[in-house]
Design a protein around this motif. Structure first.
Motif, short mmCIF file in Angstrom:
data_model
loop_
_atom_site.label_atom_id
_atom_site.label_comp_id
_atom_site.label_asym_id
_atom_site.label_seq_id
_atom_site.Cartn_x
_atom_site.Cartn_y
_atom_site.Cartn_z
N ASN A 73 0.84 -1.20 0.00
CA ASN A 73 0.00 0.00 0.00
C ASN A 73 0.88 1.25 0.00
O ASN A 73 2.10 1.16 -0.01
CB ASN A 73 -0.93 -0.02 1.22
CG ASN A 73 -0.12 -0.26 2.49
OD1 ASN A 73 0.97 0.31 2.65
ND2 ASN A 73 -0.63 -1.11 3.37
N GLU A 74 0.25 2.42 0.05
CA GLU A 74 0.97 3.69 -0.05
C GLU A 74 1.91 3.91 1.14
O GLU A 74 2.95 4.55 1.01
CB GLU A 74 -0.01 4.86 -0.16
CG GLU A 74 -0.77 4.93 -1.48
CD GLU A 74 -2.00 4.05 -1.51
OE1 GLU A 74 -2.23 3.31 -0.53
OE2 GLU A 74 -2.73 4.08 -2.53
N THR A 100 5.96 8.41 -11.91
CA THR A 100 5.63 7.04 -11.51
C THR A 100 5.03 6.29 -12.68
O THR A 100 4.14 6.79 -13.37
CB THR A 100 4.61 7.07 -10.34
OG1 THR A 100 5.15 7.91 -9.32
CG2 THR A 100 4.37 5.69 -9.77
N LEU A 107 -2.72 -0.52 -6.67
CA LEU A 107 -3.11 0.76 -6.06
C LEU A 107 -4.16 1.48 -6.91
O LEU A 107 -4.15 1.40 -8.14
CB LEU A 107 -1.89 1.66 -5.89
CG LEU A 107 -0.78 1.12 -4.98
CD1 LEU A 107 0.30 2.15 -4.78
CD2 LEU A 107 -1.36 0.68 -3.63
N GLN A 108 -5.05 2.18 -6.22
CA GLN A 108 -6.16 2.87 -6.89
C GLN A 108 -5.68 4.09 -7.68
O GLN A 108 -6.14 4.34 -8.77
CB GLN A 108 -7.15 3.39 -5.83
CG GLN A 108 -7.80 2.32 -5.00
CD GLN A 108 -9.08 1.85 -5.66
OE1 GLN A 108 -9.83 2.66 -6.17
NE2 GLN A 108 -9.30 0.55 -5.68
N SER A 109 -4.74 4.84 -7.06
CA SER A 109 -4.36 6.11 -7.67
C SER A 109 -2.84 6.25 -7.71
O SER A 109 -2.18 6.25 -6.66
CB SER A 109 -4.98 7.26 -6.86
OG SER A 109 -4.24 8.43 -7.05
N LEU A 110 -2.32 6.39 -8.92
CA LEU A 110 -0.87 6.60 -9.05
C LEU A 110 -0.47 7.98 -8.53
O LEU A 110 0.63 8.18 -8.04
CB LEU A 110 -0.44 6.48 -10.52
CG LEU A 110 -0.25 5.08 -11.06
CD1 LEU A 110 0.50 5.13 -12.38
CD2 LEU A 110 0.49 4.20 -10.07
N ASN A 111 -1.41 8.93 -8.64
CA ASN A 111 -1.14 10.28 -8.14
C ASN A 111 -0.90 10.25 -6.64
O ASN A 111 0.01 10.89 -6.12
CB ASN A 111 -2.32 11.22 -8.41
CG ASN A 111 -2.28 11.68 -9.85
OD1 ASN A 111 -1.25 11.55 -10.51
ND2 ASN A 111 -3.41 12.18 -10.33
N PHE A 112 -1.73 9.47 -5.95
CA PHE A 112 -1.59 9.39 -4.50
C PHE A 112 -0.29 8.67 -4.14
O PHE A 112 0.42 9.07 -3.21
CB PHE A 112 -2.80 8.69 -3.87
CG PHE A 112 -2.80 8.74 -2.37
CD1 PHE A 112 -2.65 9.95 -1.69
CD2 PHE A 112 -2.91 7.58 -1.62
CE1 PHE A 112 -2.62 10.00 -0.30
CE2 PHE A 112 -2.88 7.61 -0.23
CZ PHE A 112 -2.73 8.82 0.43
N THR A 114 2.44 8.70 -5.88
CA THR A 114 3.50 9.69 -6.13
C THR A 114 3.59 10.69 -4.98
O THR A 114 4.68 11.05 -4.53
CB THR A 114 3.20 10.44 -7.46
OG1 THR A 114 2.98 9.47 -8.48
CG2 THR A 114 4.34 11.34 -7.86
#
Ligand SMILES: C[S@@+](CC[C@H](N)C(=O)[O-])C[C@H]1O[C@@H](n2cnc3c(N)ncnc32)[C@H](O)[C@@H]1O
Length: 406
Positions: A73-74, A100, A107-112, A114
């Motif tokens: 996870n993140e 990224t 993961l749901q969001s690559l922005n998150f 990053t």
């Protein structure tokens, strides 16, 4: 800085040639030099990184691997990025950017993802440098960090190249569909005209009859003269902390002294005189103006510039670049037909080659897998190559008189 792991990404299909080039530049073999999908991994030292950046014609970048660990996870990404000694590489006064990429990441969001990596880097600097942290700059960052996520592993890299390596610094004039310099070099390698392992080129004349801004011809001429691919540009490593100007100056001087007079004939032509003008200006900047003969002219009419040799081109294709010259004019005259787009070009080109270019070998890069059928020629080789996201083939046709398909 003597035992670093580098990853050099390249276009799919080019890995084997890149591995040969990296071997020639670093001398590494075996487990120290692995050919992977989409690039090459090499264990080498910092000085090698500068040489690879300066000389590689096939790599997109030279990245230093700083972490490789499992994640779920993140928060795991935060922990992995916190554990990297970023302060060895850049200072909190510099700007940075994170890019990224992911393959099957859960993961749901690559922005998150990053954002968490960015937080980890900023927090680590803040803790080490009295509250000072580097800021993000997306357009012209001093430093680029790359994160690659697979299903369950995260790899973090720091970039040493800056602008991608296909930007050699000489192509300032270009048409609508210029070929990437790295792909032009890959075509030269795949055809055997250039051997990336030895650096040698054949003595066969090279001719691009749809040369556009001159990329294939200029790349070939620089190789033949031993001019380093990156001799005209700056690199990201110049802003990194391990950079030492005297080491870099010595590497550049060594490259400069290896430049030799070119001995092979190279030709380019294009139906658009504007393009020929661009190609000449680019060749001038690239230091190879006298090594190439550029002319205007329709590929369907130009006679061979030498007795025999290698034809190499990425012909006009699709909406971005239209066919010019007689094929287009012919199609306009018979305008009642549905072929108002110069689609006779390829059969006519094949006829012209069969009649006038017997003994030549032609290499054509195209996304059209049916091109041989359209040209009524049988290819003697087809090499898969990717032009960015577009799957292409580099077809080889041996122009023997009367080589038409029955
Ligand atoms: C895909 S572009 C080639 C790009 C080139 N490799 C470069 O890197 O700039 C195709 C080129 O074919 C040229 N062209 C179109 N029809 C032609 C013809 N009949 N004869 C010669 N060149 C032609 C176009 O002007 C264009 O520059």
């Amino acid at each position: 800085m003597n035992d670093l792991s580098f990853f050099l990404p390249c276009a799919a299909g080019v890995e084997e040639f890149l591995a040969q080039e990296v071997h020639a530049l670093t001398g590494r073999v075996g487990q120290d030099l692995l050919t992977l999908r989409g690039g090459v991994r090499v264990r080498a030292d910092w000085r090698d990184a500068l040489k690879l950046n300066l000389h590689s014609r096939l790599a997109q970048r030279v990245l230093v691997e700083l972490a490789h660990a499992p994640y779920r996870n993140e928060n795991d990404l935060y922990a992995i990025a916190s554990g990297v000694a970023w302060e060895i590489w850049f200072t909190p006064k510099q700007t940075f950017k994170i890019e990224t990429t992911a393959q099957h990441s859960p993961l749901q969001s690559l922005n998150f993802a990053t954002l968490r990596i960015k937080d980890a880097i900023a927090d680590r600097f803040r803790a080490k440098a009295n509250g000072v942290r580097p800021s993000i700059e997306t357009q012209w960052p001093d430093t680029r960090v790359f994160a690659h996520l697979t299903t369950d592993s995260c790899t973090l890299y720091i970039d040493t190249s800056g602008e991608p390596l296909f930007k050699r610094g000489w192509r300032q004039d270009k048409g609508d569909a210029p070929l990437k310099e790295t792909l032009a070099a890959a075509m030269l390698a795949a055809s055997g005209w250039w051997n990336p392992e030895t650096g040698a080129v054949t003595d066969e004349p090279l001719y691009d009859p749809c040369c556009g801004s001159g990329t294939i011809a200029i790349e070939a001429a620089q190789i033949a003269r031993g001019i380093a691919a990156g001799s005209l540009r700056r690199f990201g490593f110049e802003k990194l902390l391990p950079f030492q100007a005297h080491v870099w100056d010595a590497i550049k001087k060594e490259a400069q002294s290896a430049v030799k007079p070119g001995s092979v004939a190279i030709f380019g032509s294009d139906v658009s005189h504007r393009m020929v003008d661009f190609a000449e200006r680019n060749a001038e900047r690239a230091g190879v103006a006298e090594a190439i003969e550029f002319r205007g002219g329709d590929a369907l009419q130009r006679m061979p510039p030498a007795e025999g040799g290698v034809i190499m081109l990425n012909p006009p294709y699709g909406e971005r670049i239209e066919v010019g010259g007689v094929a287009r004019a012919g199609a306009r005259e018979s305008a009642q037909t549905e072929e108002g787009d110069g689609s006779d070009f390829f059969p006519q080109l094949a006829t012209h080659w069969k009649k006038n270019y017997a003994g030549w070998t032609a290499w054509v890069l195209t996304p059209d897998l049916k091109l041989p059928k359209q040209m009524r020629l049988k290819e003697s080789r087809r090499v898969p190559m990717w032009n960015g996201p577009i799957e292409c083939r580099l077809f080889r046709f041996d122009m023997v008189a009367g080589s038409a398909r029955k």
